[in-house]
Design a protein around this motif. Sequence first.
Motif, PDB file in Angstrom:
ATOM      1  N   ILE A 125      -7.024 -10.571   4.247  1.00 20.45           N
ATOM      2  CA  ILE A 125      -8.221  -9.597   4.332  1.00 20.45           C
ATOM      3  C   ILE A 125      -8.118  -9.255   3.027  1.00 20.45           C
ATOM      4  N   VAL A 126      -7.075  -8.679   2.042  1.00 19.35           N
ATOM      5  CA  VAL A 126      -7.098  -8.332   0.801  1.00 19.35           C
ATOM      6  C   VAL A 126      -8.158  -9.128   0.404  1.00 19.35           C
ATOM      7  N   ALA A 127      -7.190 -10.520   0.442  1.00 20.21           N
ATOM      8  CA  ALA A 127      -8.634 -11.542  -0.578  1.00 20.21           C
ATOM      9  C   ALA A 127      -9.921 -11.727  -0.677  1.00 20.21           C
ATOM     10  N   LEU A 128     -10.033 -11.093   0.974  1.00 20.34           N
ATOM     11  CA  LEU A 128     -11.753 -11.488   1.642  1.00 20.34           C
ATOM     12  C   LEU A 128     -12.371 -10.596   0.715  1.00 20.34           C
TER      13      LEU A 128
ATOM     14  N   PHE B  37       0.529  -1.218  -0.108  1.00 18.64           N
ATOM     15  CA  PHE B  37      -0.067   0.070   0.164  1.00 18.64           C
ATOM     16  C   PHE B  37       0.906   1.729   0.182  1.00 18.64           C
ATOM     17  N   GLY B  38       2.489   1.334   0.212  1.00 16.04           N
ATOM     18  CA  GLY B  38       3.111   2.099   0.429  1.00 16.04           C
ATOM     19  C   GLY B  38       2.521   3.388   1.907  1.00 16.04           C
ATOM     20  N   LYS B  39       2.250   2.188   2.131  1.00 15.90           N
ATOM     21  CA  LYS B  39       2.277   3.185   4.028  1.00 15.90           C
ATOM     22  C   LYS B  39       2.066   2.481   4.944  1.00 15.90           C
ATOM     23  N   ALA B  40       2.167   2.646   6.069  1.00  9.01           N
ATOM     24  CA  ALA B  40       2.713   2.232   7.556  1.00  9.01           C
ATOM     25  C   ALA B  40       0.959   2.032   7.487  1.00  9.01           C
ATOM     26  N   ASP B  41       0.486   1.013   7.640  1.00  9.04           N
ATOM     27  CA  ASP B  41      -0.965   0.917   7.660  1.00  9.04           C
ATOM     28  C   ASP B  41      -0.908   0.029   9.139  1.00  9.04           C
ATOM     29  N   LEU B  42      -1.790   0.773   9.883  1.00 10.96           N
ATOM     30  CA  LEU B  42      -1.908   0.627  11.774  1.00 10.96           C
ATOM     31  C   LEU B  42      -2.427  -0.725  11.537  1.00 10.96           C
ATOM     32  N   THR B  43      -3.754  -0.583  11.221  1.00  8.00           N
ATOM     33  CA  THR B  43      -4.821  -1.907  11.143  1.00  8.00           C
ATOM     34  C   THR B  43      -4.294  -3.125  10.755  1.00  8.00           C
ATOM     35  N   MET B  44      -3.310  -3.310  10.099  1.00  4.48           N
ATOM     36  CA  MET B  44      -2.643  -4.152   9.092  1.00  4.48           C
ATOM     37  C   MET B  44      -1.741  -4.733  10.787  1.00  4.48           C
TER      38      MET B  44
ATOM     39  N   ASP C  46     -17.417  -8.960   3.708  1.00  2.00           N
ATOM     40  CA  ASP C  46     -17.359  -7.722   4.742  1.00  2.00           C
ATOM     41  C   ASP C  46     -16.561  -8.237   6.065  1.00  2.00           C
ATOM     42  N   ASP C  47     -15.445  -8.375   6.363  1.00  2.00           N
ATOM     43  CA  ASP C  47     -15.032  -8.068   7.964  1.00  2.00           C
ATOM     44  C   ASP C  47     -14.668  -7.505   8.453  1.00  2.00           C
ATOM     45  N   PRO C  48     -15.566  -6.356   9.087  1.00  5.78           N
ATOM     46  CA  PRO C  48     -14.710  -4.732   9.435  1.00  5.78           C
ATOM     47  C   PRO C  48     -13.415  -5.502  10.178  1.00  5.78           C
ATOM     48  N   VAL C  49     -13.374  -5.797  11.200  1.00 11.69           N
ATOM     49  CA  VAL C  49     -12.240  -6.355  12.028  1.00 11.69           C
ATOM     50  C   VAL C  49     -10.858  -7.021  11.498  1.00 11.69           C
ATOM     51  N   GLY C  50     -11.151  -7.828  10.480  1.00 13.20           N
ATOM     52  CA  GLY C  50     -10.303  -8.932  10.027  1.00 13.20           C
ATOM     53  C   GLY C  50     -10.031 -10.112  10.983  1.00 13.20           C
ATOM     54  N   ALA C  51     -11.152 -10.445  11.462  1.00 13.74           N
ATOM     55  CA  ALA C  51     -11.142 -11.059  13.044  1.00 13.74           C
ATOM     56  C   ALA C  51     -11.672 -12.729  11.667  1.00 13.74           C
ATOM     57  N   ILE C  52     -11.916 -13.000  10.849  1.00 19.07           N
ATOM     58  CA  ILE C  52     -11.903 -13.999   9.572  1.00 19.07           C
ATOM     59  C   ILE C  52      -9.696 -14.130   9.764  1.00 19.07           C
TER      60      ILE C  52
ATOM     61  N   ALA D  25      -7.443 -13.541  10.841  1.00 18.69           N
ATOM     62  CA  ALA D  25      -6.901 -13.105  11.876  1.00 18.69           C
ATOM     63  C   ALA D  25      -6.919 -14.811  12.936  1.00 18.69           C
ATOM     64  N   HIS D  26      -8.137 -15.236  13.006  1.00 17.68           N
ATOM     65  CA  HIS D  26      -8.350 -16.185  14.004  1.00 17.68           C
ATOM     66  C   HIS D  26      -8.235 -17.200  13.040  1.00 17.68           C
ATOM     67  N   GLY D  27      -8.514 -17.139  11.977  1.00 22.43           N
ATOM     68  CA  GLY D  27      -9.450 -18.167  11.125  1.00 22.43           C
ATOM     69  C   GLY D  27      -8.541 -18.883  10.441  1.00 22.43           C
ATOM     70  N   VAL D  28      -7.697 -18.093   9.057  1.00 25.87           N
ATOM     71  CA  VAL D  28      -6.743 -18.264   7.781  1.00 25.87           C
ATOM     72  C   VAL D  28      -5.592 -19.103   9.561  1.00 25.87           C
ATOM     73  N   CYS D  29      -5.741 -17.800  10.190  1.00 25.66           N
ATOM     74  CA  CYS D  29      -3.876 -17.786  10.905  1.00 25.66           C
ATOM     75  C   CYS D  29      -4.617 -19.334  12.539  1.00 25.66           C
ATOM     76  N   GLY D  30      -5.439 -19.048  12.191  1.00 20.62           N
ATOM     77  CA  GLY D  30      -5.644 -20.149  13.425  1.00 20.62           C
ATOM     78  C   GLY D  30      -5.296 -22.125  12.333  1.00 20.62           C
ATOM     79  N   PHE D  31      -5.695 -21.452  11.188  1.00 22.41           N
ATOM     80  CA  PHE D  31      -5.235 -23.681  10.484  1.00 22.41           C
ATOM     81  C   PHE D  31      -4.253 -23.532  10.579  1.00 22.41           C
ATOM     82  N   LEU D  32      -3.261 -22.235  10.134  1.00 26.33           N
ATOM     83  CA  LEU D  32      -1.627 -21.750   9.887  1.00 26.33           C
ATOM     84  C   LEU D  32      -0.769 -22.389  11.251  1.00 26.33           C
ATOM     85  N   GLY D  33      -1.741 -22.033  12.253  1.00 23.49           N
ATOM     86  CA  GLY D  33      -0.932 -22.482  13.613  1.00 23.49           C
ATOM     87  C   GLY D  33      -1.005 -24.237  14.208  1.00 23.49           C
ATOM     88  N   LEU D  34      -2.044 -24.953  13.360  1.00 23.24           N
ATOM     89  CA  LEU D  34      -2.736 -26.212  13.390  1.00 23.24           C
ATOM     90  C   LEU D  34      -1.364 -27.181  12.645  1.00 23.24           C
TER      91      LEU D  34
END
Length: 423
Positions: free
Chosen positions: A325-328, A279-286, A334-340, A342-351
Amino acid sequence: MESNIFHLQYAIDTFYFVICGALVMWMAAGFAMLEAGLVRSKNTTEILTKNVALFAIASTMYMVCGYAIMYGGNLFLSGIADVDVDAVLGEFASREDGFEGGSIYSGASDFFFQVVFVATAMSIVSGAVAERMKLWAFLAFAAVMTGVIYPLEGAWTWGGKDVFGLYNLGDLGFSDFAGSGIVHMAGAAAALAGVLLLGARKGKYGPNGEIRAIPGANMPLAALGTLILWMGWFGFNGGSVLKLGDIASANSVAMVFLNTNAAAAGGAITALAVARLMFGKADLTMLLNGAIAGLVVITAEPSTPSALTATFWGALGGGLVVLSIVALDKLRIDDPVGAISAHGVCGFLGLMLVPFTNGDVTFSGQLIGALTIFVWVFIASLIVWSILKAVMGIRVSAEEEYEGVDIAECGLEAYPEFGSNKQ
């Protein structure tokens, strides 16, 4: 003298459980602040109401039936506070390993530690469906999720029960130390089912497929919420060691704390760097989601990696969450906070990373476990959401969404002097 030592271990392990549970409970404040910061000001009161109410509902439903479903025993926790001192001492005395054996702690402390995990899973749902879901439909779902849906998949994993009598995940080589899949991916699966039925917020996507950013109202709150979650996660993962009262367990606890922090740091740094490249910026939400992604990834196995490995695992999560987040968004989910993500995709990665450092775990077992959790929670949630949609509706009207759900659902604005509805 020996009896006094056993009393001491019981006290230490029980106290550790309770303190770690209190840290996890504090994560409820983290979710509330993070979500309040990432939604628009006109929806702040409602998101706070949801987070406080869901914790209360989770605490009650897990007491009424969830704990019994997950681990067996009597409903309403009958007798859980009773302690047979002679039986406890007798169990210690029968051990050859004595003080260094498995943990023994109060049943009440076990329930308390478990119930705050249930609330965490439900908190994940809150942010994903924010700004357009009816409050009472959400709370009705929370009762079913925390009372039945989560406890059943918890019974098949931590409870050691066969999945509908068909197969046992433990026998297949499945392991989830503190809940990357059992808690976080489960919460994300329930959230995804709700989001698919809800649809996107008005104005989020244009007629030609363009994606429109909807900034949150309060970045200081979002940052505070993330730091609270980061702190609470030490109890989340550290308490899952289940014991403190001997040298080996104390060293394991310290390593879990170290790796939990390392993974969060790795995730935050990587997400910030990836966002800068994209994005060319320091994105706080990311950056914030990167820290949470790292924490979710390491939750599946924080005790066996080295600190450097934990940092690398967190970094993988931090990079993945930005891409997810970009792909979804491109899929118009539409996930306003990126929960799916952060918790779903990355939860699967952790497993799926667990077998790299834990030789007792298999990739096939992890995959089957992940699919079992996701399929059950997603389908069960989809059914419950669909029933709620047919019976009471799950989405506010277009007019209520435009005015803000604070007024429609709570009759109170979080910032009345700056609110859009000031007369």
